[in-house]
Structure formats: C-alpha cells, structure tokens
Design an enzyme around this catalytic site. Structure first.
Site, PDB file in Angstrom:
ATOM      1  N   HIS A  38      -2.961   7.064   3.515  1.00 29.61           N
ATOM      2  CA  HIS A  38      -3.408   5.826   2.877  1.00 29.61           C
ATOM      3  C   HIS A  38      -4.766   5.444   3.468  1.00 29.61           C
ATOM      4  O   HIS A  38      -4.971   5.491   4.678  1.00 29.61           O
ATOM      5  CB  HIS A  38      -2.383   4.722   3.121  1.00 29.61           C
ATOM      6  CG  HIS A  38      -2.888   3.372   2.739  1.00 29.61           C
ATOM      7  ND1 HIS A  38      -3.486   3.125   1.519  1.00 29.61           N
ATOM      8  CD2 HIS A  38      -2.918   2.196   3.423  1.00 29.61           C
ATOM      9  CE1 HIS A  38      -3.838   1.850   1.473  1.00 29.61           C
ATOM     10  NE2 HIS A  38      -3.520   1.272   2.612  1.00 29.61           N
TER      11      HIS A  38
ATOM     12  N   ASN B 137      -9.908  -0.242   0.971  1.00 25.64           N
ATOM     13  CA  ASN B 137      -8.458  -0.101   0.844  1.00 25.64           C
ATOM     14  C   ASN B 137      -8.053  -0.573  -0.561  1.00 25.64           C
ATOM     15  O   ASN B 137      -8.089  -1.765  -0.843  1.00 25.64           O
ATOM     16  CB  ASN B 137      -7.784  -0.946   1.935  1.00 25.64           C
ATOM     17  CG  ASN B 137      -6.271  -0.885   1.880  1.00 25.64           C
ATOM     18  OD1 ASN B 137      -5.687  -0.400   0.916  1.00 25.64           O
ATOM     19  ND2 ASN B 137      -5.633  -1.393   2.917  1.00 25.64           N
TER      20      ASN B 137
ATOM     21  N   CYS C 171       0.824  -1.220   0.000  1.00 22.41           N
ATOM     22  CA  CYS C 171       0.000   0.000   0.000  1.00 22.41           C
ATOM     23  C   CYS C 171       0.852   1.263   0.000  1.00 22.41           C
ATOM     24  O   CYS C 171       0.349   2.353  -0.238  1.00 22.41           O
ATOM     25  CB  CYS C 171      -0.934   0.003   1.193  1.00 22.41           C
ATOM     26  SG  CYS C 171      -2.013  -1.435   1.261  1.00 22.41           S
TER      27      CYS C 171
HETATM   28  N1  COA Z   1     -17.274  -9.008  11.601  1.00 17.77           N
HETATM   29  C1  COA Z   1     -17.637  -9.362  12.843  1.00 17.77           C
HETATM   30  N2  COA Z   1     -16.757  -9.707  13.791  1.00 17.77           N
HETATM   31  C2  COA Z   1     -15.451  -9.691  13.469  1.00 17.77           C
HETATM   32  C3  COA Z   1     -15.006  -9.343  12.187  1.00 17.77           C
HETATM   33  C4  COA Z   1     -15.977  -8.984  11.230  1.00 17.77           C
HETATM   34  N3  COA Z   1     -15.652  -8.631   9.979  1.00 17.77           N
HETATM   35  N4  COA Z   1     -13.642  -9.411  12.157  1.00 17.77           N
HETATM   36  C5  COA Z   1     -13.262  -9.792  13.390  1.00 17.77           C
HETATM   37  N5  COA Z   1     -14.362  -9.974  14.166  1.00 17.77           N
HETATM   38  C6  COA Z   1     -14.402 -10.378  15.581  1.00 17.77           C
HETATM   39  C7  COA Z   1     -13.258 -11.291  15.948  1.00 17.77           C
HETATM   40  O1  COA Z   1     -13.568 -12.636  15.668  1.00 17.77           O
HETATM   41  C8  COA Z   1     -13.131 -11.016  17.428  1.00 17.77           C
HETATM   42  O2  COA Z   1     -14.115 -11.755  18.101  1.00 17.77           O
HETATM   43  P1  COA Z   1     -13.815 -12.412  19.528  1.00 17.77           P
HETATM   44  O3  COA Z   1     -13.521 -11.258  20.438  1.00 17.77           O
HETATM   45  O4  COA Z   1     -15.071 -13.139  19.823  1.00 17.77           O
HETATM   46  O5  COA Z   1     -12.621 -13.305  19.300  1.00 17.77           O
HETATM   47  C9  COA Z   1     -13.496  -9.540  17.563  1.00 17.77           C
HETATM   48  O6  COA Z   1     -14.250  -9.204  16.368  1.00 17.77           O
HETATM   49  C10 COA Z   1     -12.303  -8.631  17.667  1.00 17.77           C
HETATM   50  O7  COA Z   1     -11.356  -9.029  16.660  1.00 17.77           O
HETATM   51  P2  COA Z   1     -10.144  -8.121  16.289  1.00 17.77           P
HETATM   52  O8  COA Z   1      -9.340  -8.806  15.220  1.00 17.77           O
HETATM   53  O9  COA Z   1      -9.433  -7.679  17.525  1.00 17.77           O
HETATM   54  O10 COA Z   1     -10.911  -6.868  15.640  1.00 17.77           O
HETATM   55  P3  COA Z   1     -10.367  -5.468  15.353  1.00 17.77           P
HETATM   56  O11 COA Z   1     -11.103  -4.433  16.128  1.00 17.77           O
HETATM   57  O12 COA Z   1      -8.863  -5.440  15.427  1.00 17.77           O
HETATM   58  O13 COA Z   1     -10.791  -5.268  13.837  1.00 17.77           O
HETATM   59  C11 COA Z   1      -9.747  -5.325  11.692  1.00 17.77           C
HETATM   60  C12 COA Z   1     -10.305  -6.157  12.858  1.00 17.77           C
HETATM   61  C13 COA Z   1      -9.229  -6.264  10.625  1.00 17.77           C
HETATM   62  C14 COA Z   1     -10.865  -4.457  11.130  1.00 17.77           C
HETATM   63  C15 COA Z   1      -8.619  -4.414  12.255  1.00 17.77           C
HETATM   64  O14 COA Z   1      -7.722  -5.205  13.005  1.00 17.77           O
HETATM   65  C16 COA Z   1      -7.869  -3.700  11.199  1.00 17.77           C
HETATM   66  O15 COA Z   1      -8.392  -2.886  10.474  1.00 17.77           O
HETATM   67  N6  COA Z   1      -6.540  -3.940  11.093  1.00 17.77           N
HETATM   68  C17 COA Z   1      -5.699  -3.284  10.124  1.00 17.77           C
HETATM   69  C18 COA Z   1      -5.801  -4.014   8.810  1.00 17.77           C
HETATM   70  C19 COA Z   1      -5.305  -3.198   7.662  1.00 17.77           C
HETATM   71  O16 COA Z   1      -5.583  -2.030   7.550  1.00 17.77           O
HETATM   72  N7  COA Z   1      -4.562  -3.848   6.762  1.00 17.77           N
HETATM   73  C20 COA Z   1      -4.029  -3.242   5.598  1.00 17.77           C
HETATM   74  C21 COA Z   1      -2.906  -2.346   5.973  1.00 17.77           C
HETATM   75  S1  COA Z   1      -2.294  -1.519   4.553  1.00 17.77           S
END
Ligand code: COA
Length: 343
Positions: free
Chosen positions: A260, A290, A121
């Site tokens: 970004h 994204n 990215c």
């Molecule tokens: N819908 C519903 N629940 C979801 C979910 C979704 N799409 N994705 C994850 N969950 C759940 C998980 O299973 C977890 O459940 P649990 O507590 O029962 O185990 C809970 O939500 C929290 O998971 P977590 O991974 O900590 O969520 P988060 O708040 O970190 O959000 C992302 C997940 C992927 C949205 C976030 O981590 C993120 O945006 N990360 C950066 C990714 C990114 O930008 N990548 C590209 C970089 S260039």
C-alpha cells in the site's frame, strides 16, 4: 483470517485491471503555504511529491466507473458478464445507497449483485478476498472489484499532519477462474483499539451532521500520525510474513512486492525487514500520494501497462488502513486476459 488456496477446486485470478485518476495535479508547493509545510519536509518524511485531486462535483463513482470499464476491456469481457460489483471505499458518493449500485448502473451491468465494502486503505485486498471466496463457493463466476477513494474531500487543508499525504483515484480488477496461476493465499486482520487514530468524527450515526459539526471541522479527517506509522510498519511486515508462510514461500520467492502506497518510509521499513530487494518493490507514492483503496490496483495497472508483471510472476500485495485493518494477498499472475497495453 488466513488461508491458502491449495485445496480449492478451481484457480481464481485477476484477468483485467484498470485505473482512473483526476487530471488535476496538486504539488507540495501548491499546499505548502496554507499548511505551513514545505516540499522538502514532505518529500523527506513521506516520499510524496504530488497527488491527483478531484474537483468539486466529482464523486467516487466518477472515477470508479472508467477504471472498471478499462478493467473489463482488458479482461476481454463486458459488464453483462459480471455477477457481482464490489466497491471498496470509505469515501462513497453518499452515505447510501452503495457506490457499487451507482457503478453497476453506470456500467449497464443490469441487475447484478452490488455492494460496498469498508476497510480503508486495505479495502482492495479485503475485496479481492471476498471476490475469491464468492467465486470458489460457486456464487459468482466473475466479480468486478473496485478500490476507489477521494480522501481529499475529507481533508482540512490547513492540517499539515494529514493534508500532505492523500490523493484521489480508482483502480479496478476483474476476478474470475483462470487456467493457470491465480491466488495462492490471503491474510486479513483488524485491531479496533486504534479506531480513533485515523477517523472522521462526524457524518455518521454517532455524530450526525449539524451546523456545529461543520463549524468544528468534525467532517474532516483526524489522525495520530505517529501512532499509525508505528502500527503500520509492524503489521505490514507481519501480514506479509504470514501470507507467505501460509503458501509455503519465503520473501525471496517473490517476484514483485506491491505495498500500500501510504508513505515511502513505511514501505522502506517493510522492505528492509522482509529482505526484499528494491528492484522488486513497486513505488508510485511520489506521484499519487496515498489513494487509499485505490493504491494497490493503480500500481497493478501501471505494472501491467509497462510490462513489469508477466504471466507466472509471483506478486505479493499488502495493505494497511483505518480500523486499523491490514491484509495481504499472494497471487501468481495468470496468462488469461490481462491485455495490458492495448486498451
Ligand atoms: N510539515 C512540517 N512539519 C511538520 C509537518 C509538516 N507537514 N507535520 C508534522 N510536522 C512537525 C510536527 O509539528 C512536529 O514538530 P515538533 O517536533 O516541533 O512538535 C515534527 O514535525 C514531528 O512530528 P511527527 O508527527 O512526529 O512527524 P512524523 O515524522 O511522524 O511525520 C507523518 C508525520 C504524518 C508524515 C507520519 O507520522 C506518517 O506518515 N504517519 C503515517 C500516516 C499514514 O500513513 N496514514 C495513512 C495510513 S493508511
């Protein structure tokens, strides 16, 4: 890598920008059932409402070429005026040759230099830096920079940790000498200890394609979302601070901040830490998701078309992506080219 451009013999800037996204829009509701998620969850945690998705048979060069044509037209030049086609992508048409070779041929650019650059990215910011350096070194007069990614081609639509985030698109910029303004400073970095926090395991030389790798879904993206989130929020801020300091500026000196477009929460965090007022922050992640290397140039294209950016505006761009790579470019928008609305 960090440098300001104060001692450079010439000013170099962006004189034309264009973008292209596929027509098909996929909303959160469209993916909610299969991925066991909901529109409400996705909007709250990411700010994303929809993304554009390329259909079967549509490849990176199919979006990159129209984006490039628009950028050339807005710069008031043709492909014959370009010395180098530089395509930032992690989703090329095929493992080789470079997508840049395909794009150069599609544009009728002749036998110009062409290569791809892979920095996830952050690819567009890396490519702008390369273009700048190539021009200042006298190797090229004009560089066509394209950021293009079709990451939906690498998604497992049942993995709710990844499939909610990404969309497809391309953005392009013509980089050349300008009479005023131009790039002020660059900062690029990488921390390879995070390689497996965001990657596609198979399809390269480490794990070539086999029937087994296909069955195991090893050609789809794997991500440690929490880890990427933590790292991204930190380096977005550090990179911006470094590039500003290198040019002798403070966040308050910025007219527009183009981060970004990964996740609205990552952007909000960076904006808070940097103390940049919300009205100076460009956000379109809600409509595109994204789009990886395309995200910053798609923002630039929208900003030019709606008049958000005017000559003299100081624009800070910061990217972060797989690697984990990061990078910032600070530019003062030039008066040359940039025929925003009429093409
Ligand atoms: N819908 C519903 N629940 C979801 C979910 C979704 N799409 N994705 C994850 N969950 C759940 C998980 O299973 C977890 O459940 P649990 O507590 O029962 O185990 C809970 O939500 C929290 O998971 P977590 O991974 O900590 O969520 P988060 O708040 O970190 O959000 C992302 C997940 C992927 C949205 C976030 O981590 C993120 O945006 N990360 C950066 C990714 C990114 O930008 N990548 C590209 C970089 S260039």
């Amino acid at each position: 890598m960090i440098a300001n451009t104060k001692t450079a013999a010439i000013r170099v800037g962006i004189t034309g920008v264009g973008s292209c996204v596929p027509d098909e829009i996929v909303t959160n509701d469209d993916i909610a059932e299969r991925a066991q998620t909901s529109d409400e969850w996705i909007v709250e945690r990411t700010g994303i409402r929809q993304r554009h998705v390329a259909g079967p048979g549509v490849a990176a060069s199919d979006l990159a070429s129209p984006a490039a044509e628009r950028a050339l037209a807005r710069a008031g030049i043709t492909s014959a005026d370009v010395d180098l086609v530089l395509v930032a992508t992690i989703t090329p048409d095929m493992p080789f040759p470079a997508t840049a070779s395909v794009v150069a041929e599609r544009l009728g650019a002749g036998q110009v230099a062409a290569y791809d650059l892979q920095a996830g990215c952050t690819g567009f910011v890396y490519a702008l830096t390369q273009a700048y350096a190539t021009i200042v070194a006298g190797l090229a007069r004009r560089v066509l920079v394209v950021g293009v990614d079709l990451l939906t081609k690498y998604l497992n639509w049942e993995d709710r940790g990844t499939c909610i985030l990404f969309g497809d698109g391309a953005g392009a910029a013509v980089v050349e000498e300008v009479s005023d303004g131009g790039f002020l400073s660059f900062e690029l970095g990488n921390d390879g200890s995070h390689v497996e926090d965001l990657y596609v395991p198979a399809g390269g030389t480490r794990q070539p394609a086999t029937a087994g790798s296909v069955a195991a879904l090893d050609h789809t993206m794997r991500m440690n979302g929490r880890q990427v989130f933590k790292f991204a929020t930190r380096v977005m801020v550090i990179s911006a601070q470094r590039v500003l300091a290198s040019a002798g500026f403070e966040p308050a000196d910025i007219d527009l901040y183009v981060p970004h477009q990964a996740n609205k929460r990552i952007i909000d965090h960076a904006v808070r830490e940097l103390g940049i007022p919300e009205e100076k922050v460009v956000v379109n992640v809600d409509r595109f998701g994204n789009t990886s290397a395309a995200s910053i140039p798609i923002c630039l294209d929208e900003m030019l078309r709606d008049g958000t950016v005017a000559p003299g505006a100081r624009v800070l761009m910061t990217g972060v992506g797989t690697g984990i790579t990061w990078g910032s470019a600070l530019i003062e928008w030039p008066t040359d080219g940039n025929n925003g609305g009429s093409v």
